[in-house]
Design an enzyme around this catalytic site. Sequence first.
Site: not given
Ligand SMILES: Cc1ncc(COP(=O)(O)O)c(C=O)c1O
Length: 444
Positions: A87, A213
């Site tokens: 962890r 993101d």
């Molecule tokens: C733009 C975007 N950010 C974050 C995520 C979250 O990722 P995860 O599904 O791996 O939790 C997603 C899709 O799930 C996504 O499309």
Amino acid sequence: MAAPDRSGPAAQAANKVFTRVDVDGHALPPSPAPSSPLSGRRRYALATELVYTESKDQYGSSSIPIYQSATFKQASSNGGNEYDYTRSGNPTRTHLERHLAKIMNATRALAVGSGMGALDVITRLLKPGDEVITGDDLYGGTNRLLTYLQNNQGVVVHHVDTTNPEQVRKLITSKTAMVLLETPTNPLIKIVDIPSIARTTHEVNSKALVIVDNTMLSPMLSNPLDLGADIVYESGTKYLSGHHDIMAGVIACNDPELGNRMYFTVNATGCGLSPNDSFLLMRGVKTLAIRMEKQQANAQQIAEFLESHGFRVRYPGLKSHPQYDLHWSMARGAGAVLSFETGDVGISERIVEAARLWGISVSFGCVNSLISMPCRMSHASIDAKTRQERQMPEDIIRLCVGIEDASDLIDDLSRALVQAGAVTLTLDGFHTNDVDTDAVTPSV
Ligand SMILES: Cc1ncc(COP(=O)(O)O)c(C=O)c1O
Ligand SMILES: N[C@@H](CCSC[C@H](N)C(=O)O)C(=O)O
């Protein structure tokens, strides 16, 4: 009872923050195969860096071994070895994190269990009363987590059209703790000006963090840290791994203090990526360049095909995209996700269901091509009223393009369009039936 000793070896191990810094300034524990530090050597093109790692493994293994162990024996009763408990740290995960830091132009990267896990780690930097400014076209899960923080943790969330930097600027105050951006947005494929928003945010409030993101583009096509972001995160479930066989999330930054604060949460909550998934993500990253090149070449052909037949297509590879120049000023490619509208929810449903090569599935970034209706699937957690306010067309179809043969994909889509009654066949081929795409909003 005597007060606990907070200076002994056990307490030190529990509070361990890895302060050892390697030649590139990565504040990470060592690894048997420490990826490939950049200092003192030529920096290769990204396609090369993606596969290039230096193995310091005792047997010279060419791929990182999976250290499938929860615990690590210590040399003495004082503990203090680099690894004690998975962890807190694991050699396979460390190797991956160092490799990710290198390709994300960061000094610190963290690998966790999912993209949402990554956002959870980042948003734990927030305190009650803090404000977050974010987009009005966001991945549904991001919207859901931010709504939870607003309803339960005293965080104030402002949703604005982040394609307009002026709207963001108007909201920045001393309370702004984060500006959270997605570009291209999911699913409306709108483009956000990261450098301009980052500059303004830092000018108005130097403590506010700009978070990006980067899931839609991956480090292959964009490095938001170079554009002014403080933290970048991605769902590793998508392009980074590429095969829809693992869930993963990655976070990267250049500020050691921020990195340590986020590492604290990873250790404290136990969300670090497992050794096995770290191995799979590392393997996936190595083929990112060839997958992304093929996927976006296919996506370009499909976008042009749909547009030439009269559909309204949203894809930054098309000159008709209203923010084409802005996108290409920040990114090295258009990615492989596009969306289009049919003007009729029923027709969209029939197209999705008639497709055969295109799997009806959420997610993107996989070697297989996928088709979906975001309002029913990936973005269903955003209620119909909010979708309407944010002008998300209910008929929108999202295509996430894979590495198959482009003609096969176009043939399959053409057949689905005809079968669904979305197009009229003429001697010259086929064309969309005249539809009013503006009329398709959710019934609330
Ligand atoms: C733009 C975007 N950010 C974050 C995520 C979250 O990722 P995860 O599904 O791996 O939790 C997603 C899709 O799930 C996504 O499309
Ligand atoms: N049921 C899931 C939906 C995941 S959507 C995955 C991906 N980000 C996409 O945009 O397709 C949920 O509730 O989160």
